[in-house]
Motif scaffolding. Structure first.
Motif, PDB file in Angstrom:
ATOM      1  N   THR A 230       0.704  -1.242   0.426  1.00 26.73           N
ATOM      2  CA  THR A 230      -0.331  -0.149  -0.080  1.00 26.73           C
ATOM      3  C   THR A 230       0.742   1.469   0.074  1.00 26.73           C
ATOM      4  O   THR A 230       0.650   2.382  -0.348  1.00 26.73           O
ATOM      5  N   PHE A 231       1.622   1.249   1.391  1.00 31.81           N
ATOM      6  CA  PHE A 231       2.216   2.277   0.953  1.00 31.81           C
ATOM      7  C   PHE A 231       3.739   2.471  -0.145  1.00 31.81           C
ATOM      8  O   PHE A 231       3.686   3.275  -1.065  1.00 31.81           O
ATOM      9  N   GLU A 232       3.890   1.198  -1.228  1.00 31.03           N
ATOM     10  CA  GLU A 232       4.803   1.866  -1.784  1.00 31.03           C
ATOM     11  C   GLU A 232       4.062   2.066  -4.142  1.00 31.03           C
ATOM     12  O   GLU A 232       4.000   3.384  -4.106  1.00 31.03           O
ATOM     13  N   LYS A 233       2.618   1.127  -3.164  1.00 34.59           N
ATOM     14  CA  LYS A 233       1.762   1.957  -4.582  1.00 34.59           C
ATOM     15  C   LYS A 233       0.994   3.804  -4.586  1.00 34.59           C
ATOM     16  O   LYS A 233       1.155   4.028  -5.173  1.00 34.59           O
ATOM     17  N   LEU A 234       1.489   4.093  -3.572  1.00 31.83           N
ATOM     18  CA  LEU A 234       0.326   5.458  -3.311  1.00 31.83           C
ATOM     19  C   LEU A 234       1.629   6.292  -2.506  1.00 31.83           C
ATOM     20  O   LEU A 234       0.941   7.730  -1.945  1.00 31.83           O
TER      21      LEU A 234
END
Length: 346
Positions: A230-234
């Motif tokens: 999630t943190f990589e994607k966003l």
């Protein structure tokens, strides 16, 4: 003195009990309110359990108050008997400092008077909305729009204004990408209000179990923060993040989700300090900020906004005998999304 029925707690590990408390006789600018409903805020729990510092017991919490005016002082001009009104997290301030004159009474330089667990200008310990009546100076009483039911209005006096104020201040609106951390009592209001303001809203929650609700409330997307991807994607996505969680989280990880000049605003108030890595701020000129409720003028603005856009919290109405159970369920995140006490059961 006016006698009110109430529910009080005598210590951090004590259960709520029936009690009677005294309210002052009406001063010239005072309003007597018969309380119909009082919301349960996480702040009530923090305070009742002594997590934010020493507390004078017995304590009657409650700062999400909705009711009816039953009497007014001789000089009252803003409210009349029969009016539908609300009281939020504060009941007075100095009224004279720079911040008060700006309508930002919550940031009174001499300290605002909290609705409970404070000391008012009469030297009396304030007791809150888990009671049948309250006396408040007219300047700290707001009007509830006719199209909002009193039970649904109660949480707006804290959860509503606590999220509206930063969204308003940091310019949530068309063209802005806003993330809301947490989908509880504050979070679900932040989603509804930001959506009504025209922002593109994303929910960041530990799991996806409330995803359907989040999308229904106006979010365009919903991600689980327990998933590292999630943190990589966003990364670098959001203009504004509203953190509603009243627990310690990795602030630096959430700062990485901001775009250039983005701001993360903390409205949750955990008992533990929050740590920030300086490099998560300076790399993209990001800001980490805080916001506390709103002034009386802005609170009325928020209520009118919610009335206009038909925004109300999702609530579960309980009796006074269920307060202890409700506290346990709040701590277990087992409420959709705000408990409201029916004061007629007091």
């Amino acid at each position: 003195m006016i006698t009110a029925k109430a529910r009080a707690v005598d210590g951090p590990d004590k259960s709520f009990r029936a009690a009677e408390i005294k309210r002052r006789e009406l001063d010239v600018h005072d309003v007597l309110i018969e309380i119909k409903y009082s919301g349960i805020c996480h702040s009530d729990i923090h305070t009742a359990q002594g997590e934010w510092g020493p507390v004078q017991y017995p304590l009657v919490p409650g700062h999400e108050i909705a009711g009816i005016v039953t009497a007014v002082g001789a000089g009252v001009t803003k409210h009349k008997v029969g009016d539908r009104v609300g009281v939020g997290c504060m009941v007075d301030s100095c009224g004279e400092c720079e911040n008060c004159r700006k309508g930002e009474e919550q940031y009174c330089l001499k300290g605002n008077i909290p609705t409970y667990a404070g000391v008012d200008k009469y030297g009396e310990y304030t007791q809150g909305g888990y009671s049948t009546h309250i006396v408040v100076t007219e300047d700290f009483v707001v009007s509830i729009p006719d199209n909002i039911e009193l039970d649904a209005a109660a949480p707006l006096l804290c959860a509503g204004i606590t999220t509206y104020s930063p969204l308003n201040h940091w310019g949530a609106g068309p063209g802005k990408k806003v993330a809301v951390v947490g989908m509880g009592g504050l979070g679900h209001m932040a989603v509804k209000i930001a959506h009504a303001m025209g922002a593109e809203v994303t929910v960041l929650s530990q799991t996806l179990k409330k995803k359907e609700d989040g999308l229904q409330f106006g979010a365009v997307d919903y991600f689980a923060t327990s998933e590292p991807e999630t943190f990589e994607k966003l990364a670098g996505t959001f203009d504004l993040i509203i953190n509603t969680v009243s627990a310690k989280i990795d602030i630096s990880a959430y700062l990485s989700l901001l775009t250039l000049d983005g701001t993360l605003v903390n409205v949750g108030a955990p008992a533990e300090p929050l740590e920030v890595n300086a490099f998560s701020l300076i790399g993209h000129r990001r800001s980490f900020a805080g916001s506390m409720i709103g002034g009386i003028r802005e609170t009325q603005e928020m209520l009118d906004f919610c009335g206009k856009h038909q925004i109300v919290p999702q609530i579960e109405v309980i009796s006074a005998d269920q307060i202890d159970e409700a506290y346990k369920r709040v701590l277990a995140s087992d409420v959709k999304y705000r408990f409201v006490i029916d004061i007629s059961t007091m």
